[in-house]
Design a protein around this motif. Structure first.
Motif, mmCIF file in Angstrom:
data_model
loop_
_atom_site.group_PDB
_atom_site.id
_atom_site.type_symbol
_atom_site.label_atom_id
_atom_site.label_comp_id
_atom_site.label_asym_id
_atom_site.label_seq_id
_atom_site.Cartn_x
_atom_site.Cartn_y
_atom_site.Cartn_z
ATOM 1 N N ASP A 53 0.839 -1.195 0.000
ATOM 2 C CA ASP A 53 0.000 0.000 0.000
ATOM 3 C C ASP A 53 0.881 1.254 0.000
ATOM 4 N N ASN A 59 0.131 4.311 0.684
ATOM 5 C CA ASN A 59 -0.068 5.149 1.875
ATOM 6 C C ASN A 59 0.759 4.642 3.054
ATOM 7 N N SER A 60 0.828 3.323 3.203
ATOM 8 C CA SER A 60 1.647 2.750 4.290
ATOM 9 C C SER A 60 3.120 3.075 4.066
ATOM 10 N N MET A 119 4.362 5.642 2.471
ATOM 11 C CA MET A 119 4.604 7.065 2.728
ATOM 12 C C MET A 119 4.543 7.386 4.223
ATOM 13 N N GLU A 120 3.646 6.733 4.941
ATOM 14 C CA GLU A 120 3.547 6.993 6.381
ATOM 15 C C GLU A 120 4.825 6.597 7.113
ATOM 16 N N VAL A 121 5.375 5.440 6.754
ATOM 17 C CA VAL A 121 6.629 5.005 7.370
ATOM 18 C C VAL A 121 7.778 5.915 6.941
ATOM 19 N N ARG A 179 7.704 9.071 6.003
ATOM 20 C CA ARG A 179 7.613 10.398 6.632
ATOM 21 C C ARG A 179 8.122 10.391 8.068
ATOM 22 N N GLN A 180 8.040 9.247 8.752
ATOM 23 C CA GLN A 180 8.492 9.155 10.143
ATOM 24 C C GLN A 180 9.995 8.905 10.246
ATOM 25 N N SER A 181 10.644 8.700 9.106
ATOM 26 C CA SER A 181 12.048 8.314 9.118
ATOM 27 C C SER A 181 12.971 9.474 8.759
ATOM 28 N N TYR A 187 13.167 10.825 4.867
ATOM 29 C CA TYR A 187 12.122 11.614 4.201
ATOM 30 C C TYR A 187 12.627 12.964 3.718
ATOM 31 N N ASP A 235 6.630 14.086 -1.288
ATOM 32 C CA ASP A 235 5.187 14.326 -1.283
ATOM 33 C C ASP A 235 4.775 15.278 -2.399
#
Length: 285
Positions: free
Chosen positions: A196, A198-199, A201-203, A205-207, A210, A215
């Motif tokens: 996915d 979105n998954s 990108m979410e991981v 962005r937290q790293s 990024y 984005d």
């Protein structure tokens, strides 16, 4: 005491030059604009610009001359036969350090002053006056021009002598090119394996991996719609090639791969945004 604003000549009213000249007009500077395609310069008349027929016509009567053109060849052509003694040339186009130094030498020998001032940012930042401006030249010339540059970016910065700011600019543009290919490769791998997005990108962005540019380009890549570019692919190819030619002591083999990928993307998506390299990475072109 009333201080009269200096008269400006602006050479180059393209994607970046148009909004940048517009900001100077909005700040109350008298600006004479020249562009090879006259219609692009005429678009600024509603904001108070005077359109010049030739670069020499634009420079006549000016105090400070700005160039915002595609490459060194375009800058040289625009300035050919233009008299600049007693004037300050602010060269904002992305050209090589060596090209800037040679041009500065000629201008200064002829009695003019020279400042290179390349920018980081694209059309939205040009419109909002939030460009990152890197200058190279003397402290006195920078001090003279800084209030004008501040209309284009909040914190113009003197990097060092002529050539140092353009080297920094090319280093940053090389990073843009490399990051975009690296992100395209990871995104393509994720899609290929059914992960996915979105998954992913979410991981990401937290790293610490990024970068905001990911984005900014994500939707273009996922939709394969690269129209209305902020930075056309052809310009990034020019900058990668410039970096490669100027970086004499570095191993630049990786840049050959970048040039191949961006070249393939450019052949399919002429004059579109450089994020189209995603289609080359994923073998859509």
């Amino acid at each position: 005491m009333t201080h009269t604003k200096p008269k400006l000549a602006w050479l180059g009213a393209g994607l970046m030059g148009n909004p940048m000249a517009g900001r100077l007009l909005a700040a109350g500077y008298p600006v004479r604009v020249w562009n090879r395609t006259r219609a692009k310069a005429e678009a600024l008349t509603s904001q108070g610009a005077t359109v010049a027929d030739t670069p020499a016509d634009a420079v006549t009567g000016s105090d400070i001359v700005f160039t915002m053109l595609s490459d060194a060849e375009a800058v040289e052509a625009a300035l050919s036969g233009v008299a600049l003694p007693g004037k300050t040339l602010v060269q904002m186009s992305t050209i090589g350090p060596g090209e800037n130094r040679r041009l500065a030498g000629r201008i200064e020998e002829a009695g003019g002053a020279y400042l290179e001032a390349p920018v980081l940012g694209s059309i939205p930042e040009a419109k909002s006056g939030k460009l990152i401006i890197m200058a190279g030249g003397s402290e006195a010339t920078f001090a003279e021009v800084k209030p004008i540059l501040a209309c284009l970016g909040p914190e113009p910065r003197l990097i060092g002598s002529v050539g140092e700011a353009s080297a920094l600019k090319l280093a940053l543009n090389q990073l843009i090119a490399s990051l975009t290919v690296a992100f395209s490769t990871s995104l393509g791998f994720v899609e290929e394996n059914g992960v996915d997005v979105n998954s992913f990108m979410e991981v990401l962005r937290q790293s610490a991996l990024y970068a905001p540019t990911f984005d900014k380009k994500l939707s273009k890549m996922l939709e394969h719609d690269y129209r209305n570019p902020n930075f056309p692919t052809e310009h990034l190819i020019k900058d990668i090639d410039l970096f490669k030619r100027e970086a004499r002591s570095l191993d630049t083999q990786a840049l050959e791969v970048l040039l191949q990928l961006y070249g393939r993307a450019q052949a399919r998506h002429e004059r579109e945004d450089y994020s189209c390299v995603y289609d080359a990475v994923t073998k859509r072109c």
